[in-house]
Design an enzyme around this catalytic site. Structure first.
Site, PDB file in Angstrom:
ATOM      1  N   SER B  21       7.232 -17.472  -8.705  1.00 43.42           N
ATOM      2  CA  SER B  21       7.096 -17.044  -7.084  1.00 43.42           C
ATOM      3  C   SER B  21       6.667 -18.296  -6.273  1.00 43.42           C
ATOM      4  CB  SER B  21       5.730 -15.943  -6.972  1.00 43.42           C
ATOM      5  OG  SER B  21       5.914 -15.018  -7.970  1.00 43.42           O
ATOM      6  N   ARG B  44      -0.180 -19.178  -1.125  1.00 48.15           N
ATOM      7  CA  ARG B  44      -0.950 -18.063  -1.766  1.00 48.15           C
ATOM      8  C   ARG B  44      -1.042 -16.852  -0.862  1.00 48.15           C
ATOM      9  NH1 ARG B  44      -3.270 -18.136  -6.697  1.00 48.15           N
ATOM     10  NH2 ARG B  44      -2.681 -20.373  -7.072  1.00 48.15           N
ATOM     11  N   HIS B  47       2.313 -15.339  -1.145  1.00 51.34           N
ATOM     12  CA  HIS B  47       2.302 -14.600  -2.382  1.00 51.34           C
ATOM     13  C   HIS B  47       1.707 -13.233  -2.775  1.00 51.34           C
ATOM     14  CE1 HIS B  47       0.994 -14.616  -6.762  1.00 51.34           C
ATOM     15  NE2 HIS B  47       2.140 -14.701  -6.882  1.00 51.34           N
TER      16      HIS B  47
END
Lengths: 216, 216
Positions: B21, B44, B47
């Site tokens: 990812s 993050r 994500h």
């Protein structure tokens, strides 16, 4: 420096904020083809994400709303894939019909089994839920592997969900898991694409429990 | 129907999924002007949201990363505005330096005081945090009123946060509260606009605790 211990309250009421937000959403969203009840879910999802694209990407199985209301009103459990979903769901409207909100992902037996099989805790937690929660509403906001496993169990006749809310977020398998859900002939709420997440799952369940309450 | 009790494990490893990812995010995001450490937070957040627009909208006070790492490494508490943020934050990397993750919004005294003053629990919970958690990282993913109250307390010298992660989501006051935060001379991480949410706050704290751990 000000050492007052008493503060002037701001004039902000949660109920007012929500009503104003909902009005803004309806105005900005404009035309759509959701039913009145589906729109209650869409509106709450947009409210939780400030993302109209995400709201518009929602897809409802024709029986989804009815199945969700029925499951809540008959006290079926809600199975959350992660704790963030579990804590976000408003409990009183679930509990008043005898239901509860469960999450299995941190159960010791689930963690142990995941380690033994070298797979995700999400997958094992769904297997446990399938054994224990017939007719449940599954609210999957995080783990595509959980949704894929649930779909597999449904196909094999080993899980009998009342409704699947499948809105995992992410780059690996999230969109694909939702494509698989769309092919399934069980009531579902999902969305097209990578977006989703715990707040989307939470908003969907909370919208359904408000619809359930509306029926008395 | 298949009544096997043992299942074939899917070949999905959480670590592999995350790495794949992150690589996709870096490739799709392309050029940006974040520092290497800021980008760990941005990555993050993307994500957790699958939302590049949201990731690109993040704004960092120049001292934000350093302040966040220092707070974690010196065992300062994390104050979450809501339980969804509290449960989402990875605890071991906070606890290893002596810190903890607190949420005050459901404390009986907070609920009572909010009722008495006819205001939000979010506001009262921040007042309580300000009294109890000097140097804390505030992770506000949900309530604009919490962020506005924290800003007010900082201005009045009554709150001393180490870092403010101010990423509430919503239609009423969310964007405005972040505009106010941008003017404040304390370390902050925020974003421009209405988007945000619990997963954004969680992702930011988790990225910071990974950076803290990288320093040993």
């Amino acid at each position: 420096m000000d050492f007052r211990t008493e503060f002037k309250p701001l004039t902000v009421q949660p109920q007012e904020i929500e009503e104003k937000s909902f009005a803004m959403i309806t105005e900005e969203l404009g035309e759509h083809s959701f039913t009145e009840e589906q729109y209650k879910v869409v509106q709450r999802v947009i409210h939780a994400s400030a993302d109209f694209e995400l709201g518009r990407s929602l897809v409802f199985h024709p029986d989804a709303i009815r199945a969700g209301i029925d499951a809540i009103r008959s006290g079926k459990p809600i199975v959350a894939d992660v704790q963030m979903v579990q804590v976000g769901i408003s409990k009183p409207r679930i509990q008043k019909y005898g239901g509860d909100v469960r999450v299995y992902i941190s159960d010791p037996d689930v963690m142990e089994e995941a380690k033994r099989l070298n797979t995700t805790r999400a997958i094992i937690s769904i297997r446990k839920a399938a054994r224990e929660a017939d007719g449940a509403i599954y609210a999957i906001g995080n783990a595509p592997t959980a949704l894929l496993e649930l779909i597999r169990l449904v196909k094999e006749g080993q899980a009998k969900p009342g409704l699947i809310i499948g809105v995992p977020v992410g780059f690996v398998s999230a969109a694909e898991s939702k494509e698989e859900l769309l092919k399934l002939d069980v009531p579902f709420i999902t969305n097209i694409g990578r977006k989703g997440g715990s707040p989307v799952a939470v908003a969907s369940v909370n919208a359904l429990s408000l619809l359930a309450e509306r029926e008395g």
